[in-house]
Design an enzyme around this catalytic site. Sequence first.
Site, PDB file in Angstrom:
ATOM      1  CG  HIS A 114      -1.772  -1.365   1.131  1.00 22.21           C
ATOM      2  ND1 HIS A 114      -2.649  -1.633   0.431  1.00 22.21           N
ATOM      3  CD2 HIS A 114      -1.496  -2.555   2.299  1.00 22.21           C
ATOM      4  CE1 HIS A 114      -3.023  -2.958   0.708  1.00 22.21           C
ATOM      5  NE2 HIS A 114      -2.316  -3.672   1.947  1.00 22.21           N
ATOM      6  CD  GLU A 152      -2.026  -3.739   5.289  1.00 21.26           C
ATOM      7  OE1 GLU A 152      -2.951  -3.638   5.134  1.00 21.26           O
ATOM      8  OE2 GLU A 152      -1.150  -4.690   4.505  1.00 21.26           O
ATOM      9  CG  HIS A 207       0.580  -6.819   2.570  1.00 20.76           C
ATOM     10  ND1 HIS A 207      -0.275  -5.939   2.052  1.00 20.76           N
ATOM     11  CD2 HIS A 207       1.533  -7.133   1.882  1.00 20.76           C
ATOM     12  CE1 HIS A 207       0.219  -5.697   0.615  1.00 20.76           C
ATOM     13  NE2 HIS A 207       1.173  -6.282   0.583  1.00 20.76           N
ATOM     14  CD  GLU A 283      -1.789  -9.891   4.982  1.00 14.05           C
ATOM     15  OE1 GLU A 283      -1.751  -8.997   5.780  1.00 14.05           O
ATOM     16  OE2 GLU A 283      -2.506  -9.853   3.911  1.00 14.05           O
TER      17      GLU A 283
END
Length: 320
Positions: A114, A152, A207, A283
């Site tokens: 992101h 995040e 992430h 993650e």
Amino acid sequence: MSACATASQQADPPSTSFTPTSSAASSASPITVPGLSTSVSESPTPSPTPEPSTSTPEPAPETTSVVDAPDDDYTPPVEQPTPLEPVQTQDPATQAPAPAPSGGGRVVVIDPGHNGANGANPDVINALVDAGFGETKPCNTTGTSTNDGYTEHQFNWGVATKLQAILQARGYDVRMTRTSDDGVGPCVNKRAAFGNDANADAVISIHGDGDDASARGFYVMTAERAPAGAAMAAQSESLASTVRDALVNDGLSPSNHLGSGGLWKRSDLAGLNLSTRPTVMIEMGNMRNSADAALMSSSAGQQQYAQGIADGVSAYLGAG
Ligand SMILES: [Zn+2]
């Protein structure tokens, strides 16, 4: 296709400075020889005030003199210390269980998921791009956040920059798919191409998850559909299990909810489906779980994640 990238020679190995011990000189006892009165261990005392040596001193012009006083030129005699054991400085980033402290210039691509301005640019990030296997996906997404609003993209950036510092200290050639946390994108296909074009020895995409509040822990994902063939897929799986083991060794827990034993093969992630290099997407934790959120929001927690990933990368590349 090459299954084993040649190590780049362009990065210097981590330098180790050599500092002779000062005790070495004093450990050699002076030997007194009867009848010999001259001590050779004493340095002749240098004249503390260097003399202009010649002629009559003139009143110094205030600013324009180009003749330096010889203060800096005088080199006192130096006692040569006996070389005993060299003292090597230890880089703080390589302390503890660093399995392979020499990266040898191998290329590690870090992909912090992101970006900070994605949310303000929906037209850009919602544009469809190639996602591999004939599919398309949005260019990028905003990512999730903790219940307290810690985003995040901030977490990913924090871990990525800490990981970059550790790996650079170990001699790896580290490259980031984005270089700030206030931009837009890049799109997922560009991120994958970045690692491919760099001929990366390892690609780590970072992430944080946004799952049910009871879910906790990390999971390391690889491509289920082997976009670059079975041999490369095996390398990605080796990278994944090695990073998983290192994260556990560094005190982090595999997910209690998704994947199996901290590993999960996925068929729907463009970053994995477009990569032709050893690649994992991690993650790191569930930002909607209070314990994970506390760890992920703190600098110390992010350092712990970065340390675990770095140790995994070092172990993986050290074995290759
Ligand atoms: Zn994400």
